[in-house]
Design a protein around this motif. Structure first.
Motif, PDB file in Angstrom:
ATOM      1  N   ALA A 229       2.795   1.212  12.526  1.00 50.97           N
ATOM      2  CA  ALA A 229       1.309   2.035  12.283  1.00 50.97           C
ATOM      3  C   ALA A 229       1.068   1.539  10.799  1.00 50.97           C
ATOM      4  O   ALA A 229      -0.268   1.385  10.774  1.00 50.97           O
ATOM      5  CB  ALA A 229       1.683   3.572  12.410  1.00 50.97           C
ATOM      6  N   ALA A 230       1.886   1.846   9.978  1.00 50.82           N
ATOM      7  CA  ALA A 230       1.103   1.458   8.399  1.00 50.82           C
ATOM      8  C   ALA A 230       2.478   1.092   7.606  1.00 50.82           C
ATOM      9  O   ALA A 230       3.631   1.275   7.927  1.00 50.82           O
ATOM     10  CB  ALA A 230       0.641   2.618   8.075  1.00 50.82           C
ATOM     11  N   ILE A 231       1.870   0.820   6.638  1.00 53.14           N
ATOM     12  CA  ILE A 231       3.166   0.724   5.280  1.00 53.14           C
ATOM     13  C   ILE A 231       2.600   1.660   4.178  1.00 53.14           C
ATOM     14  O   ILE A 231       1.418   2.135   4.086  1.00 53.14           O
ATOM     15  CB  ILE A 231       2.878  -0.509   4.555  1.00 53.14           C
ATOM     16  CG1 ILE A 231       4.280  -0.740   3.586  1.00 53.14           C
ATOM     17  CG2 ILE A 231       1.856  -0.920   3.962  1.00 53.14           C
ATOM     18  CD1 ILE A 231       4.520  -1.893   3.010  1.00 53.14           C
ATOM     19  N   MET A 232       3.464   2.398   3.879  1.00 56.59           N
ATOM     20  CA  MET A 232       3.187   3.625   2.696  1.00 56.59           C
ATOM     21  C   MET A 232       3.898   2.955   1.229  1.00 56.59           C
ATOM     22  O   MET A 232       4.735   2.867   1.167  1.00 56.59           O
ATOM     23  CB  MET A 232       3.851   4.812   3.136  1.00 56.59           C
ATOM     24  CG  MET A 232       3.046   5.578   4.073  1.00 56.59           C
ATOM     25  SD  MET A 232       3.706   7.040   4.279  1.00 56.59           S
ATOM     26  CE  MET A 232       2.480   7.929   3.100  1.00 56.59           C
ATOM     27  N   LEU A 233       2.933   2.423   0.511  1.00 56.50           N
ATOM     28  CA  LEU A 233       3.348   1.662  -0.858  1.00 56.50           C
ATOM     29  C   LEU A 233       2.819   2.576  -1.928  1.00 56.50           C
ATOM     30  O   LEU A 233       1.715   2.771  -1.949  1.00 56.50           O
ATOM     31  CB  LEU A 233       2.861   0.263  -0.730  1.00 56.50           C
ATOM     32  CG  LEU A 233       3.132  -0.692  -1.551  1.00 56.50           C
ATOM     33  CD1 LEU A 233       4.637  -1.414  -1.407  1.00 56.50           C
ATOM     34  CD2 LEU A 233       2.006  -1.727  -2.130  1.00 56.50           C
ATOM     35  N   THR A 234       3.893   2.733  -2.869  1.00 52.35           N
ATOM     36  CA  THR A 234       3.458   3.477  -4.122  1.00 52.35           C
ATOM     37  C   THR A 234       3.056   2.402  -5.306  1.00 52.35           C
ATOM     38  O   THR A 234       3.864   1.518  -5.201  1.00 52.35           O
ATOM     39  CB  THR A 234       4.687   4.258  -4.482  1.00 52.35           C
ATOM     40  OG1 THR A 234       5.001   5.229  -3.809  1.00 52.35           O
ATOM     41  CG2 THR A 234       4.304   5.072  -5.889  1.00 52.35           C
ATOM     42  N   ASN A 235       2.101   2.279  -5.523  1.00 57.28           N
ATOM     43  CA  ASN A 235       1.544   1.165  -6.413  1.00 57.28           C
ATOM     44  C   ASN A 235       0.582   2.125  -7.649  1.00 57.28           C
ATOM     45  O   ASN A 235      -0.320   2.622  -7.187  1.00 57.28           O
ATOM     46  CB  ASN A 235       0.838   0.028  -6.133  1.00 57.28           C
ATOM     47  CG  ASN A 235       0.320  -0.862  -6.991  1.00 57.28           C
ATOM     48  OD1 ASN A 235       1.168  -1.286  -7.611  1.00 57.28           O
ATOM     49  ND2 ASN A 235      -0.553  -1.439  -6.802  1.00 57.28           N
ATOM     50  N   PRO A 236       1.153   1.821  -8.875  1.00 54.08           N
ATOM     51  CA  PRO A 236       1.952   1.277  -9.395  1.00 54.08           C
ATOM     52  C   PRO A 236       3.321   2.066  -9.105  1.00 54.08           C
ATOM     53  O   PRO A 236       3.316   3.371  -8.494  1.00 54.08           O
ATOM     54  CB  PRO A 236       2.162   1.725 -10.984  1.00 54.08           C
ATOM     55  CG  PRO A 236       0.525   1.871 -11.074  1.00 54.08           C
ATOM     56  CD  PRO A 236       0.076   2.617  -9.787  1.00 54.08           C
ATOM     57  N   ASN A 237       4.539   1.446  -8.676  1.00 59.15           N
ATOM     58  CA  ASN A 237       5.567   1.935  -8.094  1.00 59.15           C
ATOM     59  C   ASN A 237       6.441   2.827  -8.799  1.00 59.15           C
ATOM     60  O   ASN A 237       6.156   3.089 -10.157  1.00 59.15           O
ATOM     61  CB  ASN A 237       6.267   1.007  -7.196  1.00 59.15           C
ATOM     62  CG  ASN A 237       7.422   0.181  -8.259  1.00 59.15           C
ATOM     63  OD1 ASN A 237       7.532   0.349  -9.409  1.00 59.15           O
ATOM     64  ND2 ASN A 237       7.636  -1.121  -7.944  1.00 59.15           N
ATOM     65  N   THR A 238       7.446   3.663  -8.350  1.00 61.88           N
ATOM     66  CA  THR A 238       8.017   4.365  -9.188  1.00 61.88           C
ATOM     67  C   THR A 238       8.862   3.889 -10.052  1.00 61.88           C
ATOM     68  O   THR A 238       9.732   4.461 -11.001  1.00 61.88           O
ATOM     69  CB  THR A 238       9.117   5.328  -8.297  1.00 61.88           C
ATOM     70  OG1 THR A 238      10.178   4.607  -7.513  1.00 61.88           O
ATOM     71  CG2 THR A 238       8.107   6.147  -7.207  1.00 61.88           C
ATOM     72  N   CYS A 239       9.188   2.389 -10.273  1.00 59.25           N
ATOM     73  CA  CYS A 239       9.655   1.984 -11.200  1.00 59.25           C
ATOM     74  C   CYS A 239       8.801   1.552 -12.559  1.00 59.25           C
ATOM     75  O   CYS A 239       9.254   1.134 -13.501  1.00 59.25           O
ATOM     76  CB  CYS A 239      10.478   0.635 -10.978  1.00 59.25           C
ATOM     77  SG  CYS A 239      11.557   0.842  -9.608  1.00 59.25           S
ATOM     78  N   CYS A 262      -1.622   3.516   0.500  1.00 58.32           N
ATOM     79  CA  CYS A 262      -1.278   3.297  -0.872  1.00 58.32           C
ATOM     80  C   CYS A 262      -1.164   4.687  -1.611  1.00 58.32           C
ATOM     81  O   CYS A 262      -2.180   5.630  -1.311  1.00 58.32           O
ATOM     82  CB  CYS A 262      -2.261   2.539  -1.747  1.00 58.32           C
ATOM     83  SG  CYS A 262      -1.380   2.285  -3.314  1.00 58.32           S
ATOM     84  N   ASP A 263      -0.099   5.126  -2.079  1.00 57.39           N
ATOM     85  CA  ASP A 263       0.387   6.117  -2.784  1.00 57.39           C
ATOM     86  C   ASP A 263      -0.353   6.038  -4.033  1.00 57.39           C
ATOM     87  O   ASP A 263       0.428   5.262  -4.981  1.00 57.39           O
ATOM     88  CB  ASP A 263       1.861   6.569  -2.929  1.00 57.39           C
ATOM     89  CG  ASP A 263       2.053   7.776  -3.610  1.00 57.39           C
ATOM     90  OD1 ASP A 263       1.282   8.342  -4.623  1.00 57.39           O
ATOM     91  OD2 ASP A 263       3.057   8.406  -3.385  1.00 57.39           O
ATOM     92  N   GLY A 264      -1.444   6.555  -4.542  1.00 61.40           N
ATOM     93  CA  GLY A 264      -2.190   6.458  -5.786  1.00 61.40           C
ATOM     94  C   GLY A 264      -2.023   7.829  -6.775  1.00 61.40           C
ATOM     95  O   GLY A 264      -2.900   7.486  -7.470  1.00 61.40           O
TER      96      GLY A 264
END
Ligand SMILES: *Cc1c(COP(=O)(O)O)cnc(C)c1O
Length: 510
Positions: A229-239, A262-264
């Motif tokens: 269904a989707a990708i949930m990508l954190t950007n900038p990521n948690t690193c 996108c997790d913004g």
């Protein structure tokens, strides 16, 4: 003055300090332990109510509230507040949380009666100013992100994720694509991402991180399929890293018929510099309480508006504001209402105040300063601390792992507790999970170089002390905090949530 069960003096004369162990540590009894229930801080005439106004529901037993005077109650809360560490008392380097200075101007505007004293059920004609503010905030959120719509109502980042993923599900259901039941979540995502997907009934497919801490576009392509269904990508990521292949990832996701969430939450690193819509995102929450300041933590208040692409805009929840008009009921396939009323008005006012007082160039400068500060901390601490992904510069936060502590007998937790004794709030610990004993530090743009240097000197001093074999200092810490180390497991498993009257304390007068 009376004595409570611990033998501490109580009442007006309480100092808030009691001997605990060998050191004098501040302590504060509960309101119930300070006041007694027989006296009241105010003299009120006896109430003689005739008739059965409460239909037989009168209280049968005493209410058992402590009868404090106004100064007693005030001092109790002021003393409690002084036991707290806060962004107003010192640097708060919690990674991923963005504890930046909260400009007092924001507080002033949020308290303007036209914003603070309105009721959500007030007639729309009487709250046009508030609606105009929401409209303006929505406009700038869409402008900063280059997106087609924004749902303002989500009350936190995690709530925004839920809202955005529900919009994706509504869009796919409407398109006859309801069979897509898998959400891709990279290892470096924030923990709320897989939790949101799972809470909505999706199966989570994990994408491993590359050696440099970023997401591999080939791994995403391999995981994509007709069930995704989707990708949930954190950007900038948690690193703390900007995903360099984000545009390719977006293209691959769209080619497979899926959406890009996108997790913004950490938009503060890129606001005014990059527009996420240009990267191909379909939905993204922005934590107003992080990016645009506002006091937060301890459970709130927050606001996590979700910006949506044109494809998802028709599925936004109601209500939304459209040119001075409040749309409460929209036709079509929208996902309904996700919260009562219109969201966190106080947050809207603070966020728009922050935006307008910075201006477009000021927002970009704040993001760049946040990135500069994080890289400064990484460069200075990196002389001793271990940097797991030394490749590209970081964004708003610097990640370290615990390998520099190997053989010292000091853990990340011990190190964090020693920071408390040095007057600093600890960094985020053991998150992200992709490195061992993670220490995640986000200085934000609002710390001066002098504060950053004091912080770095302190951290380096602690690191040298650990390496010099002084483990005892760390394992004993904190010794200068109101509380020593807590039994966190016991606190989580058997929390004491309710005060029970000790048998020997007097009951209220009948
Ligand atoms: C803070 C944060 C969240 C969650 O936001 P809340 O407002 O605490 O619900 C989600 N993702 C990231 C990357 C965050 O930093």
């Amino acid at each position: 003055m009376s004595m409570n069960t611990q033998g501490r003096p109580t009442g007006t004369g309480t100092t808030g300090f009691a001997a605990a162990g060998s050191s004098l540590l501040p302590s504060e009894p509960l309101l119930f332990e300070i006041g007694d229930t027989e006296h009241s801080g105010v003299d009120l005439p006896d109430v003689e109510i005739g008739g059965d106004y409460l239909a037989g529901c009168e209280r049968q037993s005493p209410i058992d509230l402590a009868g404090l005077t106004e100064p007693e109650a005030l001092r109790h809360y002021v003393r409690l507040s002084r036991l707290n560490y806060s962004i107003d008392s010192g640097m708060y380097p919690l990674g991923s949380c963005t504890m930046k200075h909260n400009p007092r101007l924001n507080e002033k505007t949020a308290r303007l009666p036209g914003f603070a004293d309105i009721h959500p059920l007030a007639p729309v004609s009487t709250v046009q100013g508030a609606l105009a503010l929401m409209d303006e905030l929505a406009h700038w959120l869409m402008t900063l992100t280059n997106t087609a719509a924004v749902a303002l109502t989500p009350k936190a980042g995690a709530h925004g994720e839920m809202c955005g993923m529900m919009a994706i599900r509504a869009a796919q259901d409407a398109a006859g694509e309801g069979h897509r039941k898998v959400v891709l979540v990279p290892e470096s995502a924030h923990g709320t991402n897989p939790a949101t997907a799972a809470a909505l009934g999706y199966a989570v497919r994990s994408i491993p991180a590359r050696d440099d801490g970023t997401v591999d576009v080939e791994a995403v392509k391999a995981a994509l399929g007709p069930d995704v269904a989707a990708i949930m990508l954190t950007n900038p990521n948690t690193c703390g890293l900007f995903e360099p292949e984000v545009i390719e990832i977006a293209a691959a996701v769209h080619a497979a018929g899926a959406f890009f969430y996108c997790d913004g939450a950490n938009f503060n690193a890129i606001m005014g510099v990059v527009r996420p819509g240009d990267l191909g995102i379909d939905a993204m929450h922005i934590n107003l309480h992080k990016t645009f300041s506002t006091p937060h933590g301890g459970g709130g208040p927050g606001a996590g508006p979700v910006v949506l692409s044109a494809a998802l805009a028709p599925f936004a929840p109601v209500p939304f504001v459209r040119k001075g008009e409040l749309v409460e009921h929209a036709e079509g396939t929208h996902l309904g209402r996700i919260t009562a009323f219109h969201g966190q008005m106080g947050m809207y006012v603070r966020a728009l105040t922050y935006m307008m007082s910075h201006g477009g160039d000021g927002l970009a400068q704040a993001a760049k300063d946040a990135v500069l500060n994080a890289n400064y901390v990484r460069a200075r601490l990196g002389q001793v601390f271990s940097v797991p992904f030394p490749g590209q510069p970081v964004m708003h936060e610097a990640l370290f792992d615990d390998s520099f502590l190997a053989g010292t007998g000091v853990s990340t937790l011990d190190f964090a507790k020693a920071m408390i004794d040095e007057g600093f709030h600890p960094m985020t610990m053991y998150f992200p999970l992709v490195v061992h004993g993670a220490m995640l530090i986000e200085p934000t743009e609002s710390e001066s170089k002098q504060t950053l240097d004091t912080f770095c000197d302190t951290m380096l001093g602690l690191a040298h002390d650990a390496k010099a074999g002084n483990a005892a200092r760390f394992t004993a810490a904190p010794t200068r905090a109101p509380r020593r180390r807590l039994d966190e497991t016991r606190a989580a498993r058997s929390p004491v949530l309710k005060w029970e009257r000790p048998a020997e304390l007097p009951q209220a007068a009948e």
